[in-house]
Write an enzyme that holds these catalytic residues in place. Structure first.
Site, PDB file in Angstrom:
ATOM      1  N   GLU A 188      49.124  33.897  41.209  1.00 32.96           N
ATOM      2  CA  GLU A 188      48.687  35.295  41.272  1.00 32.96           C
ATOM      3  C   GLU A 188      49.859  36.268  41.091  1.00 32.96           C
ATOM      4  O   GLU A 188      50.271  36.952  42.016  1.00 32.96           O
ATOM      5  CB  GLU A 188      47.965  35.558  42.604  1.00 32.96           C
ATOM      6  CG  GLU A 188      46.762  34.661  42.765  1.00 32.96           C
ATOM      7  CD  GLU A 188      45.903  34.943  43.990  1.00 32.96           C
ATOM      8  OE1 GLU A 188      44.724  34.596  43.955  1.00 32.96           O
ATOM      9  OE2 GLU A 188      46.416  35.522  44.961  1.00 32.96           O
ATOM     10  N   GLU A 384      41.233  28.691  40.821  1.00 33.10           N
ATOM     11  CA  GLU A 384      40.736  28.768  42.201  1.00 33.10           C
ATOM     12  C   GLU A 384      39.354  29.403  42.198  1.00 33.10           C
ATOM     13  O   GLU A 384      39.123  30.374  41.470  1.00 33.10           O
ATOM     14  CB  GLU A 384      41.628  29.641  43.093  1.00 33.10           C
ATOM     15  CG  GLU A 384      42.940  29.031  43.466  1.00 33.10           C
ATOM     16  CD  GLU A 384      43.772  29.941  44.368  1.00 33.10           C
ATOM     17  OE1 GLU A 384      43.196  30.740  45.148  1.00 33.10           O
ATOM     18  OE2 GLU A 384      45.008  29.856  44.289  1.00 33.10           O
TER      19      GLU A 384
END
Ligand code: P53
Length: 483
Positions: A188, A384
């Site tokens: 991220e 994810e």
């Protein structure tokens, strides 16, 4: 209808700081993750990443603190990895996405030689994956800059950190080249802006938020990470022609609250800054034109050299990955907000949310996949996706988690739709195959796993693993390949 192509990568994802424990053994130095205490008074609907002052973080290193620090213990993966990897394989997984802890390999960041004990640990983990015929995707930094790099170098806002990171990457790429194909330099990467302490390894309390100083240095740190990622790609090509290096973003798809053009425009701006900006730099290799206006309006001045821009241009990522948990809405006027964890977005009356206020949106995944494919036309991997729920073992030593089966199957259905739309999705790793400590709230009781772990929020329990109903479902789903 067939969902999974034979070579589809199909598995689970975790991160070192949420599972390993053994935070201070065999040379490992701490990270902020292990200095952040559990707070039982949290309001789940409002909880954002908690932040402490530098002094508070450093006080956590003293032995007389009464707080409990869950990420020091994780789920004891450091000792139980064999059992867990075997269970992942038995769930039908053919890939395991995990992260390497920088502070086990170069505990101070700037030593000449890597820490052999750290390298040995991951070698054993990878051997276990290989034994189980599982591919590996490694996240190189997952919210865990070593504390010594923060204290001595000031984390990612210092360009010297690029060199420390590259040295670490060179060591692990050489060391593990026969095990690992897929690499993600940063988990991220947008976390640099939403939670700069974790992404960049800085102390927020060192910077002024009112004057915009924090924002300014966060974008500088992010730029340094773009440069580092490009250098990793350049380096990776030299080390092995098998390597595939991609990027990873916390996806933040939002919709305009209505068809008022004022709101539609507001949402376009939001999407540019919270989503496209990152991919544009990492995939197209250029700072997009709209970002110039954004930087000007926010008085952000970056130290960017021509050489760095060329490096970014010449080393784009090969594929895109992102985490997908929820979506939100955007309006020009103030609207009812929900906890999207990273940044404020509005409520969507058509969606239900979880106990943490994360709005569940399976169709949003198809929308997201189509949008990304249309814009970039490079392969996509969902790194994810999953649902956190408070759960207890029942009398049969299992959890009847039908809600998780529903959540996952609805998302799988939309991946299937996207594949039929022609989007090139080549893999999926769910968050998480096994319960872990929550990244944002440090709760053990926010459980995502197919496998239940018997630890509570204070790390009390046996640590034993139990299979939830979803585990059996997931396993059979893989075998039949039917929706
Ligand atoms: P937790 C927020 C929003 C979207 C993704 O989060 C996020 C976060 C940060 O929490 O991060 C990913 O455990 C992250 C994982 C994390 C997972 O989301 O707070 O890559 O480390 O565990 C879920 O519920």
């Amino acid at each position: 209808m067939k969902f999974i192509k034979e070579d589809f990568l199909w598995g689970g994802a975790t991160s070192a700081g949420q599972i390993e424990g053994s935070w201070d053994v065999n040379g490992k130095t701490p990270t902020l993750l292990e200095l952040t205490p559990y707070n039982e008074k949290i309001n789940r609907k409002e909880m954002l990443f908690s932040s402490k002052t530098k002094d508070q973080y450093l006080k956590a290193l003293q032995s007389n603190t009464k707080n409990h620090y869950p990420k020091r213990y994780g789920i004891d993966f450091y000792n139980r990895y064999k059992e867990d990897i075997t269970l992942f394989k038995k769930a039908g997984m053919n890939i395991y996405r995990m992260s390497i802890s920088w502070s086990r390999i170069f505990p101070n960041g700037d030593e000449k030689e890597p820490n052999r004990a750290g390298l040995e640990f991951y070698r054993k983990v990878f051997e276990e994956c290989l034994k189980n015929k599982m591919q590996i995707m490694v996240t190189i930094q997952h919210f865990d800059v070593p504390l010594p790099i923060m204290l001595k170098y000031g984390g990612w806002i210092n360009k010297e950190t690029i060199n420390l990171y590259l040295k670490y990457v060179e060591v692990i790429m050489n060391e593990y080249k026969e095990f690992v194909t897929y690499w993600l330099p940063f988990n991220e990467i947008d976390i640099a802006i939403w939670a700069p302490e974790l992404g960049l390894g800085i102390f927020k309390s060192d910077f002024n938020q009112e004057t915009g100083e924090l924002k300014q240095i966060s974008y500088q740190g992010l730029h340094n990470q773009f440069v580092a990622q490009a250098k990793v790609i350049e380096l990776g090509k030299k080390i092995s022609s098998n390597f595939k290096i991609g990027c990873m973003l916390a996806n933040s798809t939002t919709y305009s609250i209505d068809c008022n053009p004022v709101n539609v425009m507001e949402n376009i701006k939001m999407q540019q800054i919270s989503r496209w900006f990152y991919y544009d730099v990492m995939v197209r290799g250029e700072y997009p034109t709209y970002s110039k206006r954004f930087f000007k309006e926010n008085n952000i001045k970056l130290d960017i050299t021509e050489e760095e821009l060329l490096l970014i241009k010449n080393n784009p990522v090969e594929y895109i990955t992102f985490s997908y948990y929820m979506t939100g809405t955007v309006a020009k006027e103030e609207i009812k907000k929900v906890n999207a964890n990273l940044h404020d977005v509005g409520k969507n009356p058509f969606l239900e949310d979880t106990e943490w206020g994360w709005q569940i949106d399976p169709i949003g995944l198809r929308i997201t996949l189509n949008e990304i494919w249309d814009r970039y036309q490079i392969p996509i991997f969902i790194s994810e996706n999953g649902i956190g729920v408070v759960e207890k073992l029942d009398n049969n030593f299992t959890v009847e988690d039908d809600y998780r089966i529903k959540y996952l199957s609805e998302h799988f259905e939309q991946i299937n739709e996207a594949l039929s739309d022609g989007v090139e999705v080549f893999g999926y790793t769910m968050w998480t195959p096994v319960d872990v400590v929550s990244a944002s709230t440090c709760e053990m009781s926010k459980r995502y796993g197919l496998i239940y772990v018997d630890y509570d929020d204070y790390h009390k329990g046996t640590g034993n693993r139990y299979l939830k109903k979803s585990y059996h479902w997931f396993k059979n789903f893989r075998i039949t390949g039917e929706l």
